[in-house]
Scaffold this motif. Sequence first.
Motif, PDB file in Angstrom:
ATOM      1  N   VAL A  51       0.837  -1.201   0.000  1.00 24.74           N
ATOM      2  CA  VAL A  51       0.000   0.000   0.000  1.00 24.74           C
ATOM      3  C   VAL A  51       0.871   1.251   0.000  1.00 24.74           C
ATOM      4  O   VAL A  51       0.549   2.240  -0.664  1.00 24.74           O
ATOM      5  CB  VAL A  51      -0.989  -0.007   1.191  1.00 24.74           C
ATOM      6  N   THR A  52       1.990   1.221   0.717  1.00 24.92           N
ATOM      7  CA  THR A  52       2.898   2.368   0.732  1.00 24.92           C
ATOM      8  C   THR A  52       3.410   2.662  -0.669  1.00 24.92           C
ATOM      9  O   THR A  52       3.377   3.811  -1.127  1.00 24.92           O
ATOM     10  CB  THR A  52       4.080   2.114   1.694  1.00 24.92           C
ATOM     11  N   MET A  59       0.481   3.995  -2.775  1.00 18.59           N
ATOM     12  CA  MET A  59       0.063   5.345  -2.383  1.00 18.59           C
ATOM     13  C   MET A  59       1.062   6.413  -2.831  1.00 18.59           C
ATOM     14  O   MET A  59       0.661   7.463  -3.341  1.00 18.59           O
ATOM     15  CB  MET A  59      -0.120   5.440  -0.866  1.00 18.59           C
ATOM     16  N   VAL A  68      -6.375   4.649  -0.565  1.00 18.20           N
ATOM     17  CA  VAL A  68      -5.515   5.069  -1.679  1.00 18.20           C
ATOM     18  C   VAL A  68      -6.245   6.098  -2.541  1.00 18.20           C
ATOM     19  O   VAL A  68      -5.697   7.155  -2.865  1.00 18.20           O
ATOM     20  CB  VAL A  68      -5.073   3.851  -2.526  1.00 18.20           C
ATOM     21  N   GLY A 122       1.167  11.775   0.399  1.00 19.11           N
ATOM     22  CA  GLY A 122       1.105  10.357   0.046  1.00 19.11           C
ATOM     23  C   GLY A 122       1.995   9.504   0.922  1.00 19.11           C
ATOM     24  O   GLY A 122       1.583   8.433   1.396  1.00 19.11           O
ATOM     25  N   ALA A 131       0.560   6.859   3.625  1.00 17.00           N
ATOM     26  CA  ALA A 131       0.986   5.464   3.458  1.00 17.00           C
ATOM     27  C   ALA A 131       1.656   4.927   4.717  1.00 17.00           C
ATOM     28  O   ALA A 131       1.363   3.811   5.165  1.00 17.00           O
ATOM     29  CB  ALA A 131       1.940   5.356   2.275  1.00 17.00           C
ATOM     30  N   TYR A 164      -0.956   4.332   7.330  1.00 19.61           N
ATOM     31  CA  TYR A 164      -1.673   3.079   7.078  1.00 19.61           C
ATOM     32  C   TYR A 164      -0.823   1.901   7.528  1.00 19.61           C
ATOM     33  O   TYR A 164      -1.305   1.003   8.223  1.00 19.61           O
ATOM     34  CB  TYR A 164      -2.000   2.955   5.583  1.00 19.61           C
TER      35      TYR A 164
END
Length: 192
Positions: free
Chosen positions: A44-45, A48, A115, A136, A140, A143
């Motif tokens: 996800v990082t 993102m 996202v 972003g 990220a 998250y």
Amino acid sequence: MNLLLIFVSAMFVNNFVLSRFLGICSFLGVSKKRDAAIGMGFAVTFVMVIASIMSYLVFNFILVPLELQYLSTIAFILVIASLVQLVEMVIKKMSPGLYKALGIYLPLITTNCAVLGMTVLNMQENYNFLQSVVNGVGAALGYMMSIVLLSFIREKTDNNENIPRALRGLPITLFTAALMSIAFLGFQGLIK
């Protein structure tokens, strides 16, 4: 706006999972095991950060000049879907175990509202390129921090015989997530 404030705000004050309640499906679904949570956090990082860069470029250099801003959500979803396909191929090739552990949640990054929320927020806040990237990265890492923290707690609670049977599994996970959310809500008002 100061870049440090944007970063801290995205990571702690306006954490997408614990304050804005976006991205909950993967947050709850992949947080059972620490390794899967870390893998999902990195996936996800990556998505993102790259999505914040690509969506900025698409919005400002394609949609705005062509006066097609109303197509921004569709354009952002296409950017995110492309990135997720790339991440999925890389993880499948490099780490089949992680690919299997992430299961259905890996392709669901495409529709992960955290996202998409980050890309839309960048546009709504009218962030410049650097501010979009910093937002972003902060979102990220927020998250990732949230899902990894929950995975540590879940590994302890899932094997704990002292928890009443009725609360084991999802109920204790939801209580834990709620308490984490309350803790993060304590950051509200820190940065405006």
